[in-house]
Design a protein around this motif. Structure first.
Motif, PDB file in Angstrom:
ATOM      1  N   PRO A 133    -120.835  57.643  12.643  1.00 22.32           N
ATOM      2  CA  PRO A 133    -120.866  56.214  12.322  1.00 22.32           C
ATOM      3  C   PRO A 133    -121.670  55.947  11.052  1.00 22.32           C
ATOM      4  O   PRO A 133    -122.754  56.517  10.860  1.00 22.32           O
ATOM      5  CB  PRO A 133    -121.554  55.586  13.537  1.00 22.32           C
ATOM      6  CG  PRO A 133    -121.378  56.578  14.636  1.00 22.32           C
ATOM      7  CD  PRO A 133    -121.376  57.926  13.981  1.00 22.32           C
ATOM      8  N   ALA A 134    -121.135  55.096  10.198  1.00 22.63           N
ATOM      9  CA  ALA A 134    -121.849  54.718   8.977  1.00 22.63           C
ATOM     10  C   ALA A 134    -122.993  53.786   9.367  1.00 22.63           C
ATOM     11  O   ALA A 134    -122.842  52.946  10.256  1.00 22.63           O
ATOM     12  CB  ALA A 134    -120.903  54.015   8.017  1.00 22.63           C
ATOM     13  N   PRO A 135    -124.154  53.928   8.723  1.00 25.78           N
ATOM     14  CA  PRO A 135    -125.270  53.035   9.056  1.00 25.78           C
ATOM     15  C   PRO A 135    -124.970  51.585   8.677  1.00 25.78           C
ATOM     16  O   PRO A 135    -124.167  51.316   7.776  1.00 25.78           O
ATOM     17  CB  PRO A 135    -126.422  53.563   8.209  1.00 25.78           C
ATOM     18  CG  PRO A 135    -125.935  54.742   7.472  1.00 25.78           C
ATOM     19  CD  PRO A 135    -124.478  54.906   7.713  1.00 25.78           C
ATOM     20  N   ALA A 136    -125.629  50.669   9.377  1.00 24.79           N
ATOM     21  CA  ALA A 136    -125.492  49.256   9.021  1.00 24.79           C
ATOM     22  C   ALA A 136    -125.930  49.083   7.577  1.00 24.79           C
ATOM     23  O   ALA A 136    -126.847  49.747   7.102  1.00 24.79           O
ATOM     24  CB  ALA A 136    -126.337  48.394   9.949  1.00 24.79           C
ATOM     25  N   GLY A 137    -125.228  48.211   6.857  1.00 23.94           N
ATOM     26  CA  GLY A 137    -125.589  47.957   5.460  1.00 23.94           C
ATOM     27  C   GLY A 137    -124.405  47.474   4.660  1.00 23.94           C
ATOM     28  O   GLY A 137    -123.327  47.200   5.181  1.00 23.94           O
ATOM     29  N   SER A 138    -124.607  47.410   3.345  1.00 29.13           N
ATOM     30  CA  SER A 138    -123.595  46.912   2.423  1.00 29.13           C
ATOM     31  C   SER A 138    -122.802  48.077   1.833  1.00 29.13           C
ATOM     32  O   SER A 138    -123.376  49.103   1.453  1.00 29.13           O
ATOM     33  CB  SER A 138    -124.288  46.125   1.308  1.00 29.13           C
ATOM     34  OG  SER A 138    -123.330  45.602   0.417  1.00 29.13           O
ATOM     35  N   TYR A 139    -121.495  47.879   1.728  1.00 26.09           N
ATOM     36  CA  TYR A 139    -120.586  48.896   1.192  1.00 26.09           C
ATOM     37  C   TYR A 139    -119.636  48.236   0.192  1.00 26.09           C
ATOM     38  O   TYR A 139    -119.328  47.048   0.307  1.00 26.09           O
ATOM     39  CB  TYR A 139    -119.767  49.547   2.316  1.00 26.09           C
ATOM     40  CG  TYR A 139    -120.626  50.357   3.247  1.00 26.09           C
ATOM     41  CD1 TYR A 139    -120.762  51.725   3.087  1.00 26.09           C
ATOM     42  CD2 TYR A 139    -121.329  49.742   4.289  1.00 26.09           C
ATOM     43  CE1 TYR A 139    -121.568  52.469   3.934  1.00 26.09           C
ATOM     44  CE2 TYR A 139    -122.139  50.481   5.137  1.00 26.09           C
ATOM     45  CZ  TYR A 139    -122.261  51.839   4.946  1.00 26.09           C
ATOM     46  OH  TYR A 139    -123.061  52.577   5.776  1.00 26.09           O
ATOM     47  N   THR A 140    -119.183  49.012  -0.773  1.00 25.22           N
ATOM     48  CA  THR A 140    -118.161  48.537  -1.698  1.00 25.22           C
ATOM     49  C   THR A 140    -116.890  49.337  -1.459  1.00 25.22           C
ATOM     50  O   THR A 140    -116.946  50.480  -1.001  1.00 25.22           O
ATOM     51  CB  THR A 140    -118.584  48.695  -3.173  1.00 25.22           C
ATOM     52  OG1 THR A 140    -118.843  50.073  -3.438  1.00 25.22           O
ATOM     53  CG2 THR A 140    -119.807  47.861  -3.495  1.00 25.22           C
ATOM     54  N   TRP A 141    -115.769  48.726  -1.767  1.00 24.96           N
ATOM     55  CA  TRP A 141    -114.480  49.415  -1.648  1.00 24.96           C
ATOM     56  C   TRP A 141    -113.681  49.182  -2.922  1.00 24.96           C
ATOM     57  O   TRP A 141    -113.848  48.179  -3.605  1.00 24.96           O
ATOM     58  CB  TRP A 141    -113.696  48.971  -0.411  1.00 24.96           C
ATOM     59  CG  TRP A 141    -113.468  47.499  -0.327  1.00 24.96           C
ATOM     60  CD1 TRP A 141    -114.222  46.579   0.357  1.00 24.96           C
ATOM     61  CD2 TRP A 141    -112.423  46.747  -0.962  1.00 24.96           C
ATOM     62  NE1 TRP A 141    -113.706  45.319   0.191  1.00 24.96           N
ATOM     63  CE2 TRP A 141    -112.601  45.398  -0.623  1.00 24.96           C
ATOM     64  CE3 TRP A 141    -111.351  47.077  -1.774  1.00 24.96           C
ATOM     65  CZ2 TRP A 141    -111.760  44.389  -1.059  1.00 24.96           C
ATOM     66  CZ3 TRP A 141    -110.497  46.075  -2.224  1.00 24.96           C
ATOM     67  CH2 TRP A 141    -110.706  44.750  -1.864  1.00 24.96           C
ATOM     68  N   THR A 142    -112.837  50.150  -3.225  1.00 26.14           N
ATOM     69  CA  THR A 142    -111.959  50.068  -4.390  1.00 26.14           C
ATOM     70  C   THR A 142    -110.563  50.502  -3.969  1.00 26.14           C
ATOM     71  O   THR A 142    -110.399  51.569  -3.378  1.00 26.14           O
ATOM     72  CB  THR A 142    -112.454  50.985  -5.527  1.00 26.14           C
ATOM     73  OG1 THR A 142    -113.789  50.625  -5.862  1.00 26.14           O
ATOM     74  CG2 THR A 142    -111.566  50.872  -6.756  1.00 26.14           C
ATOM     75  N   LEU A 143    -109.573  49.660  -4.268  1.00 21.46           N
ATOM     76  CA  LEU A 143    -108.170  49.990  -4.026  1.00 21.46           C
ATOM     77  C   LEU A 143    -107.553  50.449  -5.334  1.00 21.46           C
ATOM     78  O   LEU A 143    -107.591  49.732  -6.328  1.00 21.46           O
ATOM     79  CB  LEU A 143    -107.406  48.765  -3.503  1.00 21.46           C
ATOM     80  CG  LEU A 143    -105.873  48.883  -3.495  1.00 21.46           C
ATOM     81  CD1 LEU A 143    -105.410  49.960  -2.512  1.00 21.46           C
ATOM     82  CD2 LEU A 143    -105.240  47.536  -3.184  1.00 21.46           C
ATOM     83  N   THR A 144    -106.989  51.662  -5.332  1.00 23.69           N
ATOM     84  CA  THR A 144    -106.207  52.142  -6.469  1.00 23.69           C
ATOM     85  C   THR A 144    -104.815  52.478  -5.958  1.00 23.69           C
ATOM     86  O   THR A 144    -104.637  52.856  -4.800  1.00 23.69           O
ATOM     87  CB  THR A 144    -106.830  53.388  -7.136  1.00 23.69           C
ATOM     88  OG1 THR A 144    -106.934  54.429  -6.167  1.00 23.69           O
ATOM     89  CG2 THR A 144    -108.199  53.090  -7.704  1.00 23.69           C
TER      90      THR A 144
END
Length: 169
Positions: A133-144
């Protein structure tokens, strides 16, 4: 594309400002024929003298692949998954969503080379590449996405999401 004297005429502007603009006959049609241009796919549909519908490709460079509409979660609260859906201007040869943490490290990569439709649906279960599981927090995503007539992927969208909890799986 325009109709004049029973002809569909194609004007090619793709060379841009200062380039040669050419107009050529594209098809013969009866007066008042119905016709339409697919602004994303590059085909023209028209009715011929017998009233049959004809479809012909336009042999000029296509517009770049683009997102027509889409939505992506901004938080994973409630279902512990990030969900996104985009409608593209044409079916891509492949697409990738890269999820990164606050330090810029790639946490997960979602990808598909299905190419059967212009709608993309991506679901990140908030696990990292090892299945943890990824820790709680902020993530960015990029669609290509890679257009069907190219090998070079284009960045189509970026965004942020917040993993609010690491719910048990």
């Amino acid at each position: 594309m325009r109709e004049a004297d029973g002809k569909l005429l194609l004007t090619d502007f793709h060379r841009g400002a200062g380039g040669a603009v050419t107009t050529r006959e594209f098809a013969t049609v009866p007066a008042g024929a119905k016709w339409a241009v697919d602004k994303f796919g590059g085909d023209v549909a028209f009715t011929d003298a017998e009233g049959a519908i004809r479809i012909r490709p336009v042999n000029v460079p296509r517009s770049p692949i683009a997102v027509v509409e889409g939505v992506a979660d901004t938080t994973t609260a409630g279902d512990a998954a990030w969900n996104a859906r985009w409608q593209l201007s044409c079916p891509p040869a492949s697409w990738t969503v890269t999820v990164k943490n606050a330090t810029g490290a790639t946490v997960r990569t979602l990808t598909s080379a299905d190419g059967s439709g212009a709608q993309i649906e991506a679901v990140w279960d908030t696990e990292d590449t090892t299945g943890k599981p990824a820790p709680a927090g902020s993530y960015t995503w990029t669609l290509t996405a890679t257009p069907p007539d190219s090998t070079t992927p284009a960045v189509l969208r970026t965004g942020r999401t917040t993993v609010s909890t690491t719910a048990p799986r």
